[in-house]
Design a protein around this motif. Structure first.
Motif, PDB file in Angstrom:
ATOM      1  N   ARG A  19      36.920  34.022  36.927  1.00 25.88           N
ATOM      2  CA  ARG A  19      37.942  34.939  37.669  1.00 25.88           C
ATOM      3  C   ARG A  19      39.051  34.174  38.586  1.00 25.88           C
ATOM      4  O   ARG A  19      38.770  32.893  38.666  1.00 25.88           O
ATOM      5  CB  ARG A  19      37.310  35.880  38.458  1.00 25.88           C
ATOM      6  N   ARG A  20      39.928  34.675  38.752  1.00 23.47           N
ATOM      7  CA  ARG A  20      40.889  34.176  39.597  1.00 23.47           C
ATOM      8  C   ARG A  20      41.269  35.012  41.003  1.00 23.47           C
ATOM      9  O   ARG A  20      41.597  36.108  40.717  1.00 23.47           O
ATOM     10  CB  ARG A  20      42.414  33.938  39.129  1.00 23.47           C
ATOM     11  N   GLU A  21      41.443  34.691  42.250  1.00 24.33           N
ATOM     12  CA  GLU A  21      41.597  35.188  43.441  1.00 24.33           C
ATOM     13  C   GLU A  21      43.015  34.523  44.077  1.00 24.33           C
ATOM     14  O   GLU A  21      42.730  33.397  44.344  1.00 24.33           O
ATOM     15  CB  GLU A  21      40.432  35.296  43.873  1.00 24.33           C
ATOM     16  N   THR A  31      37.153  30.652  39.843  1.00 25.29           N
ATOM     17  CA  THR A  31      35.923  30.585  39.517  1.00 25.29           C
ATOM     18  C   THR A  31      35.450  30.206  38.092  1.00 25.29           C
ATOM     19  O   THR A  31      36.080  30.867  37.216  1.00 25.29           O
ATOM     20  CB  THR A  31      35.034  31.841  39.869  1.00 25.29           C
ATOM     21  N   ARG A 122      43.480  33.119  32.914  1.00 30.00           N
ATOM     22  CA  ARG A 122      42.673  34.507  32.610  1.00 30.00           C
ATOM     23  C   ARG A 122      41.422  34.019  32.444  1.00 30.00           C
ATOM     24  O   ARG A 122      41.001  33.023  31.861  1.00 30.00           O
ATOM     25  CB  ARG A 122      43.557  34.921  31.375  1.00 30.00           C
ATOM     26  N   PRO A 123      40.447  35.170  32.452  1.00 31.71           N
ATOM     27  CA  PRO A 123      39.112  34.938  32.204  1.00 31.71           C
ATOM     28  C   PRO A 123      38.918  34.599  30.698  1.00 31.71           C
ATOM     29  O   PRO A 123      39.627  35.075  29.941  1.00 31.71           O
ATOM     30  CB  PRO A 123      38.336  36.402  32.466  1.00 31.71           C
TER      31      PRO A 123
END
Length: 267
Positions: A19-21, A31, A122-123
């Motif tokens: 994931r990206r935040e 992550t 992207r995931p």
């Protein structure tokens, strides 16, 4: 050169983005996940890894096959059409039970390779890591610590504070691009004082504002240990100030140049 404490063993590890935040205007957290994290041995709190990621247009990640210091010559022999980008980042957090690892990237220039890749990640995207050890190594005689950094050193200093003993006494000075990048709830021991410095409305290169703040600061007496990192002029300038103006022994200072403004890292 900083004294680097190398890992006892290491290997090239291929992971994927989970994931990206966006944490603030100039910080993004990625992550990463994968069973290969079983082979990452946790060491110092500012543990760093080489991060390998594809160039634009590459359909797959081609990692070096050697886990020795020969990895870089091997990488440079790969044609750019297949060669990944590689940059160094602090391991912000590891959750072994979940096979997760966090890295936080400071976005100096959204068009730079690492920033552009992170913002588009992207995931499922492939990424590689290679352990490079740590540099934070407090001296046993130090009664207090001075931790200083610009935004590139923020993840390392936050990790240091989170893993510090409850007895730590420290002055921490952190420079970030703007007020929105300040972290309001930093986990730290009770004896740690944090001062945030922003570059909003200031002239000068990254790190200049926090360097000037330290120069004017009244620091505690007694033997100390300093860890400073960031744009190259900050650690070298602070080390010079502490040694020449405050009489701090060179051996009590760890200084690390993470990047140089206007110059791209090799690879």
């Amino acid at each position: 050169m900083p004294r680097v404490h190398p890992p006892r063993s290491r290997r090239m590890i291929t992971l994927r983005v989970l994931r990206r935040e966006m944490l603030s205007p100039h910080f993004v957290r990625l992550t990463l996940t994968g069973p290969g994290l079983e082979h990452l041995e946790r060491s110092g709190p500012d543990q760093a890894v080489r991060l390998f990621f594809p160039r634009a247009g590459q359909s797959r990640l081609e990692m070096p096959t050697t886990s020795t210091t020969a990895w870089m010559p091997q990488l440079l022999l790969v044609p750019k059409a297949r060669r990944p980008w590689v940059r160094m980042y602090t391991v912000r957090a590891v959750r072994p039970e979940l096979h997760e690892l966090d890295v936080e990237l400071a976005l100096h220039d959204v068009h730079a390779p690492a920033a552009a890749w992170a913002l588009a990640a992207r995931p499922g995207d492939e990424v590689g890591i290679f352990d490079e050890g740590f540099t934070y190594f407090p001296r046993p005689h130090a009664e207090w610590q001075l931790l200083v950094g610009d935004e590139s050193a923020l993840p390392a200093i936050l990790a240091i504070l989170e893993q510090a003993p409850a007895s730590l006494v420290a002055r921490v000075l952190l420079e970030v691009p703007e007020a929105a990048d300040v972290r309001p709830d930093v986990v730290r021991p009770a004896g740690v004082e944090i001062e945030w410095v922003t570059r909003e409305g200031r002239d000068g290169p990254p790190g200049a504002a926090v360097l000037e703040t330290v120069r004017r600061a009244e620091l505690p007496p007694g033997p100390s240990y300093t860890w400073v990192a960031g744009e190259a002029r900050l650690p070298t300038g602070l080390r010079r100030h502490l040694v020449e103006q405050r009489g701090v022994p060179k051996s009590d200072i760890t200084f690390v140049g993470y990047w140089r403004e206007g110059r791209s890292a090799p690879g």
